[in-house]
Scaffold this active site. Structure first.
Site, mmCIF file in Angstrom:
data_model
loop_
_atom_site.group_PDB
_atom_site.id
_atom_site.type_symbol
_atom_site.label_atom_id
_atom_site.label_comp_id
_atom_site.label_asym_id
_atom_site.label_seq_id
_atom_site.Cartn_x
_atom_site.Cartn_y
_atom_site.Cartn_z
ATOM 1 N N ASN A 6 0.544 -1.360 -0.324
ATOM 2 C CA ASN A 6 0.012 0.166 -0.049
ATOM 3 C C ASN A 6 0.812 0.768 0.236
ATOM 4 O O ASN A 6 1.474 1.537 1.086
ATOM 5 C CB ASN A 6 -1.243 -0.088 1.113
ATOM 6 C CG ASN A 6 -1.821 1.229 1.276
ATOM 7 O OD1 ASN A 6 -1.669 2.301 0.321
ATOM 8 N ND2 ASN A 6 -2.486 1.361 2.762
ATOM 9 N N LYS A 8 0.100 4.565 -0.074
ATOM 10 C CA LYS A 8 -0.520 5.879 0.385
ATOM 11 C C LYS A 8 -0.159 6.069 -0.454
ATOM 12 O O LYS A 8 -0.487 6.594 -1.446
ATOM 13 C CB LYS A 8 0.182 5.785 1.650
ATOM 14 C CG LYS A 8 0.195 4.683 2.723
ATOM 15 C CD LYS A 8 0.048 4.439 4.036
ATOM 16 C CE LYS A 8 -0.214 2.832 4.874
ATOM 17 N NZ LYS A 8 0.131 2.916 5.745
ATOM 18 N N HIS A 88 -9.900 1.111 5.331
ATOM 19 C CA HIS A 88 -8.130 0.843 6.065
ATOM 20 C C HIS A 88 -8.119 2.134 6.635
ATOM 21 O O HIS A 88 -9.296 3.606 7.166
ATOM 22 C CB HIS A 88 -7.504 1.758 4.733
ATOM 23 C CG HIS A 88 -5.511 1.582 5.566
ATOM 24 N ND1 HIS A 88 -5.468 2.949 6.932
ATOM 25 C CD2 HIS A 88 -5.197 0.864 5.386
ATOM 26 C CE1 HIS A 88 -4.346 2.621 6.378
ATOM 27 N NE2 HIS A 88 -3.392 1.656 5.859
ATOM 28 N N GLU A 157 -4.940 -4.627 10.998
ATOM 29 C CA GLU A 157 -3.741 -3.674 11.030
ATOM 30 C C GLU A 157 -3.916 -2.940 12.332
ATOM 31 O O GLU A 157 -5.055 -2.028 12.435
ATOM 32 C CB GLU A 157 -4.095 -2.782 10.320
ATOM 33 C CG GLU A 157 -3.674 -3.097 7.929
ATOM 34 C CD GLU A 157 -2.967 -2.351 7.195
ATOM 35 O OE1 GLU A 157 -1.972 -2.583 6.699
ATOM 36 O OE2 GLU A 157 -3.838 -1.645 6.982
ATOM 37 N N GLY A 163 3.099 1.986 10.752
ATOM 38 C CA GLY A 163 4.418 3.394 10.801
ATOM 39 C C GLY A 163 5.018 3.656 11.696
ATOM 40 O O GLY A 163 5.552 4.477 12.211
ATOM 41 N N SER A 193 3.957 -2.434 10.047
ATOM 42 C CA SER A 193 5.473 -2.356 10.057
ATOM 43 C C SER A 193 5.513 -3.648 9.683
ATOM 44 O O SER A 193 6.782 -4.045 10.359
ATOM 45 C CB SER A 193 5.729 -1.805 12.564
ATOM 46 O OG SER A 193 5.195 -0.774 12.555
HETATM 47 P P1 13P Z 1 3.222 0.606 7.409
HETATM 48 O O1 13P Z 1 3.876 -1.129 7.052
HETATM 49 O O2 13P Z 1 3.742 1.547 7.174
HETATM 50 O O3 13P Z 1 3.507 0.221 9.180
HETATM 51 O O4 13P Z 1 1.234 0.954 6.769
HETATM 52 C C1 13P Z 1 0.767 -0.534 7.557
HETATM 53 C C2 13P Z 1 -0.479 -0.043 6.607
HETATM 54 O O5 13P Z 1 -1.359 0.627 7.196
HETATM 55 C C3 13P Z 1 -0.508 -0.898 5.048
HETATM 56 O O6 13P Z 1 -1.642 -0.614 4.315
#
Ligand code: 13P
Length: 239
Positions: A6, A8, A88, A157, A163, A193
């Site tokens: 993802n 983002k 999400h 998640e 993050g 993460s």
């Molecule tokens: P990170 O891998 O940066 O923690 O983000 C996870 C996420 O939100 C994937 O959709």
């Protein structure tokens, strides 16, 4: 296994093209049979190769219309997009999507046969209340969601793990995924993460059928390493 990246609001169109070229050729050269999905920003959508699925991080649940700043089904169809991320935590908590609007989006795209990666996960204060509170919180995120939808993939998640470099213990991931498995037979991904260094041990857990990776997947070579780990584990888990 299902391995997802993802992006983002990261990467330009040009960067995404270069990334997709690397991942496409890795998947094809290594005969990877696992499902690989990349969710780039809208501006980078196009018809990429056949080995890697491209999905969208969001879309508005209409064919088209007066919805400033949104994109809808018509724009997805132009690029043959049939995979969408819904629920999400960044859309729930930063962009203010309610469970009601999320459920409406789910219904719309399910009726059109999209593969839906549906995200759930608790904030830290809920996790600190213990497992019962955590599962109650997640149950609310399933309101209006058809857990029997055949093209459903669920991503667990935890908000506090996204993050941050923090992850639940392997035992906790297994516990939550076990509880989710009792509710649905959809494939279950873990996200939050995930990096090259921990992807293998997470994917090896019971009831973990893949990962949804954000920052750890922004490097194409790291993402390819995780795809490779998934494919090795796939053989082991299938034995
Ligand atoms: P990170 O891998 O940066 O923690 O983000 C996870 C996420 O939100 C994937 O959709």
């Amino acid at each position: 296994m299902i391995v997802c990246a993802n992006f983002k609001a990261n990467k330009t169109r040009q960067e995404t093209q270069a990334y997709m070229a690397v991942v496409e050729s890795f998947v094809s050269a290594n005969g990877i049979s696992d499902t690989v999905i990349v969710f780039p920003p809208f501006t980078a959508l196009e018809h990429y190769g056949r080995n890697v699925l491209v999905g969208v991080q969001n879309a508005y649940p209409v064919q088209n219309g007066a919805f400033t700043g949104e994109i809808a089904l018509e724009q997805l169809e132009e690029f043959g997009i049939e995979t969408i991320l819904i629920g999400h935590s960044e859309r729930r908590h930063i962009l203010g999507e309610t469970q009601e609007s999320i459920a409406e989006k789910f219904r719309f795209f399910a009726e059109r046969g999209f593969a839906i990666v549906y995200c759930v996960g608790e904030p830290l204060e809920v996790r600190e209340e213990g497992n019962d509170a955590l599962m109650e919180y997640i149950d609310k995120q399933f309101e209006g969601i058809d857990l029997k939808y055949p093209d459903l993939i669920i991503a667990y998640e935890p908000v506090w793990a996204i993050g941050t470099g923090l992850t639940p213990s392997l035992r906790d991931i297994e516990l939550i995924h076990g509880a989710l498995r009792a509710k649905t037979s959809a494939p279950l991904l873990y996200g939050g993460s995930v990096k090259v260094d921990n992807a293998r041990e997470i994917m090896a857990l019971d009831n973990v059928e893949g990962v949804l990776v954000g920052s750890g997947a922004l490097s194409a070579s790291d993402f390819c390493s995780m795809i490779e780990q998934a494919s090795e584990l796939n053989t082991k888990k299938g034995e």
